[in-house]
Design a protein around this motif. Structure first.
Motif, PDB file in Angstrom:
ATOM      1  N   LYS A   1       0.654  -1.214  -0.190  1.00  0.00           N
ATOM      2  CA  LYS A   1      -0.104  -0.048  -0.009  1.00  0.00           C
ATOM      3  C   LYS A   1       0.824   1.058   0.072  1.00  0.00           C
ATOM      4  N   TYR A   2       1.977   1.136   0.983  1.00  0.00           N
ATOM      5  CA  TYR A   2       2.907   2.301   0.779  1.00  0.00           C
ATOM      6  C   TYR A   2       3.771   2.671  -0.539  1.00  0.00           C
ATOM      7  N   LEU A   3       3.918   1.678  -1.003  1.00  0.00           N
ATOM      8  CA  LEU A   3       4.568   1.939  -2.450  1.00  0.00           C
ATOM      9  C   LEU A   3       3.730   2.465  -3.517  1.00  0.00           C
ATOM     10  N   MET A   4       2.339   1.824  -3.318  1.00  0.00           N
ATOM     11  CA  MET A   4       1.424   2.036  -4.430  1.00  0.00           C
ATOM     12  C   MET A   4       1.174   3.791  -4.188  1.00  0.00           C
ATOM     13  N   ASP A   5       0.979   4.036  -2.990  1.00  0.00           N
ATOM     14  CA  ASP A   5       0.511   5.444  -2.691  1.00  0.00           C
ATOM     15  C   ASP A   5       1.908   6.335  -2.852  1.00  0.00           C
ATOM     16  N   SER A   6       3.066   5.849  -2.973  1.00  0.00           N
ATOM     17  CA  SER A   6       4.266   6.685  -3.366  1.00  0.00           C
ATOM     18  C   SER A   6       4.213   7.187  -4.865  1.00  0.00           C
ATOM     19  N   ASP A   7       3.682   6.406  -5.645  1.00  0.00           N
ATOM     20  CA  ASP A   7       3.496   6.778  -7.038  1.00  0.00           C
ATOM     21  C   ASP A   7       4.815   7.005  -7.642  1.00  0.00           C
ATOM     22  N   ALA A   8       5.520   6.210  -7.478  1.00  0.00           N
ATOM     23  CA  ALA A   8       6.846   6.341  -7.912  1.00  0.00           C
ATOM     24  C   ALA A   8       7.241   5.696  -9.243  1.00  0.00           C
ATOM     25  N   ASP A   9       7.992   6.084 -10.100  1.00  0.00           N
ATOM     26  CA  ASP A   9       8.372   5.759 -11.257  1.00  0.00           C
ATOM     27  C   ASP A   9       9.339   4.519 -11.123  1.00  0.00           C
ATOM     28  N   ILE A  10      10.041   4.339 -10.193  1.00  0.00           N
ATOM     29  CA  ILE A  10      10.960   3.240 -10.208  1.00  0.00           C
ATOM     30  C   ILE A  10      11.287   2.963  -8.727  1.00  0.00           C
ATOM     31  N   ILE A  11      10.767   1.453  -8.365  1.00  0.00           N
ATOM     32  CA  ILE A  11      10.917   0.991  -7.130  1.00  0.00           C
ATOM     33  C   ILE A  11      11.912  -0.292  -7.002  1.00  0.00           C
ATOM     34  N   CYS A  12      12.717   0.003  -6.167  1.00  0.00           N
ATOM     35  CA  CYS A  12      13.837  -1.018  -5.914  1.00  0.00           C
ATOM     36  C   CYS A  12      13.816  -1.663  -4.729  1.00  0.00           C
ATOM     37  N   LEU A  13      13.282  -2.893  -4.380  1.00  0.00           N
ATOM     38  CA  LEU A  13      13.219  -3.470  -3.387  1.00  0.00           C
ATOM     39  C   LEU A  13      14.357  -4.573  -2.951  1.00  0.00           C
ATOM     40  N   GLN A  14      14.674  -4.733  -1.633  1.00  0.00           N
ATOM     41  CA  GLN A  14      15.444  -5.671  -1.335  1.00  0.00           C
ATOM     42  C   GLN A  14      14.882  -6.486  -0.208  1.00  0.00           C
ATOM     43  N   GLU A  15      15.578  -7.770   0.031  1.00  0.00           N
ATOM     44  CA  GLU A  15      14.750  -8.677   0.832  1.00  0.00           C
ATOM     45  C   GLU A  15      13.356  -8.665   0.434  1.00  0.00           C
ATOM     46  N   SER A  16      12.777  -9.036  -0.633  1.00  0.00           N
ATOM     47  CA  SER A  16      11.578  -8.933  -1.187  1.00  0.00           C
ATOM     48  C   SER A  16      10.873 -10.102  -1.076  1.00  0.00           C
ATOM     49  N   GLY A  17      11.652 -11.156  -1.114  1.00  0.00           N
ATOM     50  CA  GLY A  17      11.343 -12.570  -1.090  1.00  0.00           C
ATOM     51  C   GLY A  17      10.525 -13.264  -2.260  1.00  0.00           C
ATOM     52  N   GLY A  18      10.579 -12.517  -3.388  1.00  0.00           N
ATOM     53  CA  GLY A  18       9.900 -12.869  -4.574  1.00  0.00           C
ATOM     54  C   GLY A  18       8.303 -13.224  -4.451  1.00  0.00           C
ATOM     55  N   HIS A  19       7.608 -12.190  -3.988  1.00  0.00           N
ATOM     56  CA  HIS A  19       6.342 -12.686  -3.675  1.00  0.00           C
ATOM     57  C   HIS A  19       5.618 -12.480  -5.028  1.00  0.00           C
ATOM     58  N   ASN A  20       5.134 -13.283  -5.848  1.00  0.00           N
ATOM     59  CA  ASN A  20       4.694 -13.146  -7.257  1.00  0.00           C
ATOM     60  C   ASN A  20       3.214 -12.542  -6.954  1.00  0.00           C
ATOM     61  N   ASP A  21       2.397 -12.770  -5.640  1.00  0.00           N
ATOM     62  CA  ASP A  21       0.869 -12.344  -5.647  1.00  0.00           C
ATOM     63  C   ASP A  21       1.129 -10.768  -5.515  1.00  0.00           C
ATOM     64  N   PHE A  22       2.131 -10.227  -4.808  1.00  0.00           N
ATOM     65  CA  PHE A  22       2.417  -8.695  -4.685  1.00  0.00           C
ATOM     66  C   PHE A  22       2.903  -8.121  -6.313  1.00  0.00           C
ATOM     67  N   ARG A  23       3.498  -9.072  -6.902  1.00  0.00           N
ATOM     68  CA  ARG A  23       4.031  -8.585  -8.313  1.00  0.00           C
ATOM     69  C   ARG A  23       2.765  -8.335  -9.253  1.00  0.00           C
ATOM     70  N   GLU A  24       1.967  -9.160  -9.050  1.00  0.00           N
ATOM     71  CA  GLU A  24       0.715  -8.873  -9.898  1.00  0.00           C
ATOM     72  C   GLU A  24      -0.145  -7.661  -9.651  1.00  0.00           C
ATOM     73  N   GLN A  25       0.006  -7.322  -8.303  1.00  0.00           N
ATOM     74  CA  GLN A  25      -0.727  -6.044  -7.962  1.00  0.00           C
ATOM     75  C   GLN A  25       0.249  -4.922  -8.604  1.00  0.00           C
TER      76      GLN A  25
END
Length: 358
Positions: free
Chosen positions: A126-150
């Protein structure tokens, strides 16, 4: 009485000179590879302590012997660039209409179960969506494919690679891995299309200090209880782990810098968890040809790692200073799902700025 005053004045002056030399040494060790002597490189971690003491000396001399105030001021001035890295002060400036919004965030597995609400909302997403960023770099993301779809549904193109995720509204041309020699660690590299240019984006997580929960709990517990003996004992394993990780991070920083040198003068953005403060060998190497967003448009200490007893800024965003200018670089301390806070900035093209003035 005059003899006593002279004696104490000279005593305090000696102490002041000693702290200045230590302050300079804490800066100077960033020019030495930690592989030479890992324990010596840890002196850079004491930079804010020596700086604070010298600032206190400024006020001390102003009160008791104003003509000697220049001594601590000179000591601070000689390492002013490091002061700017560690605790910058920037006046607000107007942000251009057209900017590239960048977010870097060590999500600690998207905040774990505690970040998931009953309605299925993940607070990190939710925070990342609200940030309206053009580029998002995540570390320790765990490869969440369900979030990737969002993210994809929100207009991002996303790429995963082990612990890394890059979500971009700019087209991703390709991705690959920068594998560090002699180590299982690596960082993620992507090439993004921006108009006629290709941006090399590096999403990195440099060598962790590998401070286990047991070691951290022992140190934090002593820190909270203000037990000096327990704190000293708890510090020993922390110092040992810090010293062990320093040479590995130095090698990784050198390797990444070599890759950056091959791409320059074309556009480069480096984001991620450096596991090192702004006064460190790794940070100095990686900013040798790139600019730090927080130094250029941030304010204050900007701690991104917020575990009790370990307040430091170890997450950074770097970029070509001759191409972009950073605006509104901030650390968001309102989202506490991870042990890190996200850092974000806006990059405005200097070419666009100059054309507006014509």
């Amino acid at each position: 009485m005059k003899f006593i005053k002279t004696f104490f004045a000279q005593l305090f002056m000696g102490a002041n000179v000693a702290t200045i030399l230590l302050l300079w040494a804490s800066c100077g060790v960033t020019y030495l590879s930690p592989a030479w002597h890992p324990n010596v490189s840890l002196l850079s971690l004491a930079f804010p302590i020596f700086l604070l003491v010298d600032v206190c000396f400024v006020f001390f001399w102003l009160i008791f012997k104003a003509k000697w105030t220049w001594v601590p001021l000179l000591g601070i001035a000689c390492c002013f660039s490091f002061v700017r890295d560690y605790i910058p002060v920037n006046w607000p400036v107007e942000t251009p209409d057209s900017t590239l919004v960048i977010v870097s965030y060590n999500t600690h597995n998207f905040g774990g179960k505690e970040a998931n609400l009953e309605d299925g909302t993940n607070l990190v997403v939710k925070y990342l969506m609200d940030s309206d960023a053009d580029i998002i770099c995540l570390q320790e993301s765990g490869g969440h494919n369900d979030f990737r779809e969002q993210f994809t549904a929100a207009g991002y193109e996303c790429k995963n690679m082990r612990e890394f995720m890059i979500c971009s509204r700019l087209p991703i041309l390709s991705i690959d891995t920068l594998a560090f020699p002699g180590s299982s660690e690596h960082c993620m590299r992507a090439y993004l299309k921006e108009g006629e240019d290709t941006i090399m984006l590096i999403n990195q997580h440099l060598q962790s200090n590998q401070i286990t929960g047991e070691v951290k709990d022992a140190y934090v517990g002593a820190f909270e209880r203000h037990e000096s003996d327990s704190l000293r004992k708890g510090m020993k394993p922390v110092v040992r782990l810090l010293a062990n990780a320093q040479p590995l991070r130095a090698q990784q920083a050198d390797y990444i810098q070599a890759a950056i040198n091959e791409w320059l003068p074309r556009p480069v953005i480096v984001c991620g968890d450096f596991n090192d403060t702004p006064v460190s060998y790794a940070h100095r190497v990686l900013t040798s040809q790139l600019s730090s967003a927080f130094r250029e448009s941030g304010n204050g200490l900007g701690f991104t790692f917020h575990t009790k007893g370990f307040p430091v800024r170890i997450d950074h965003i770097l970029f070509n200073g001759d191409r972009w200018k950073s605006y509104e670089c901030t650390v968001c301390d309102t989202i506490t799902c991870s042990d890190h806070f996200p850092i974000h900035t806006k990059l405005g093209k200097k070419v666009l700025e100059s054309s507006k003035k014509r």
